[in-house]
Write a protein that holds these residues in place. Sequence first.
Motif, PDB file in Angstrom:
ATOM      1  N   GLU A  24     -23.351  28.383  50.228  1.00 37.22           N
ATOM      2  CA  GLU A  24     -22.718  28.269  51.552  1.00 37.22           C
ATOM      3  C   GLU A  24     -22.124  29.311  52.952  1.00 37.22           C
ATOM      4  N   ASP A  55     -23.285  26.496  44.177  1.00 38.26           N
ATOM      5  CA  ASP A  55     -23.210  25.929  45.490  1.00 38.26           C
ATOM      6  C   ASP A  55     -22.401  26.544  46.844  1.00 38.26           C
ATOM      7  N   ILE A  85     -16.836  21.110  48.978  1.00 36.65           N
ATOM      8  CA  ILE A  85     -17.450  21.582  47.499  1.00 36.65           C
ATOM      9  C   ILE A  85     -15.895  21.801  46.767  1.00 36.65           C
ATOM     10  N   PRO A  98     -25.594  20.151  48.317  1.00 35.38           N
ATOM     11  CA  PRO A  98     -24.956  20.300  47.371  1.00 35.38           C
ATOM     12  C   PRO A  98     -25.503  20.401  46.017  1.00 35.38           C
ATOM     13  N   THR A  99     -25.682  20.959  45.178  1.00 35.30           N
ATOM     14  CA  THR A  99     -26.497  20.448  43.688  1.00 35.30           C
ATOM     15  C   THR A  99     -25.556  20.258  42.220  1.00 35.30           C
TER      16      THR A  99
END
Lengths: 198, 198
Positions: free
Chosen positions: B94, B90, B141, B83-84
Amino acid sequence: MTSGRDRRAGETAEDARIVRTRADVARAAFDVLVEEGSEALTHARVAERAGYSKTTLYKHWPARSDLAATALEALRDFQHREPTGDIRADLIGELTTFRQAVLDLRLDRVLSAMAQWATLDTMRQIRTEINGEGQRPIRNILQQAFEGAELEAAISMLSGVVACPSLMFGTVPDDDVIEAAVDIVLHHAGRAGNPRSV
Amino acid sequence: MTSGRDRRAGETAEDARIVRTRADVARAAFDVLVEEGSEALTHARVAERAGYSKTTLYKHWPARSDLAATALEALRDFQHREPTGDIRADLIGELTTFRQAVLDLRLDRVLSAMAQWATLDTMRQIRTEINGEGQRPIRNILQQAFEGAELEAAISMLSGVVACPSLMFGTVPDDDVIEAAVDIVLHHAGRAGNPRSV
């Protein structure tokens, strides 16, 4: 399915027998599919469960895909709700009905069995038709508020609220989860500047 | 899986043989599951495809659920993205990865095969674990923006954007459908008054 409502004037005993055979075989084929899985859906197994000879089955349903089609007739009879025009209530109603079909008809097992038919052309056509029909009410409702990629996304998202928990974990969503999903989708439809704002 | 990276100091030829056997059987079990379906996942069939004796298989994998667990090891190795911190990027990442797994690993067939394990306790546990792990990155997330029923709804909705078309129609969503789904969910998260607004 063998009730008096199916009888027509002039129907003979022979006709009645055929109607009964079709109903028995459709029921047995559906039960085999749901309880024993896709691979078990053979003429021999359905004949055994329905109490008819294999010869009878091959005569009326020559291919396995014919057995699949007749197994899924039960789903065609499945009653969708009449839309009221209230998008939120109609979507919640459709998803609640979908959830009930998972519980009553074991629709999750039908879906997963059909998903395994990908390698067979005729079976795949039946699957596409059945699933397209199943999604049509949600599509019709959402078309009032969405189009293009957003419409396709919203249809899959709302189908997923019921389909994903049942297929992945064997559970169904609570009312508040279904309502949250519909509100998430409709909140976006109602955003400023949406030409189809609801 | 038999590469030098798996070797440790002091490893014997016997250890190496066991590692290779495990990799071969895991691969064969996965292929049987994806190409032939859930019912075909038997000791006899996996032994045949892997080129080992049934005796060897029963020794290391006594139950069918052991074969199922080893078949699904390939999924555990599946790389999720790092994850960023950009929720939109993100989530799109995914879902794109999930879509790729449907195309490369035939994840749709794995999902539908696992869905047919509902009647077997041990198999159902494996399914719950594997699917829970698969959804974890999306859950992590979305937890930044949602909680409670909305969180559960959003997880199923985003899973459904990829899972529903592949399971129901044998197709995968285009980029614009994935992006529309993420935007529908995040637009709701960003609504006025949301304490976890993004």
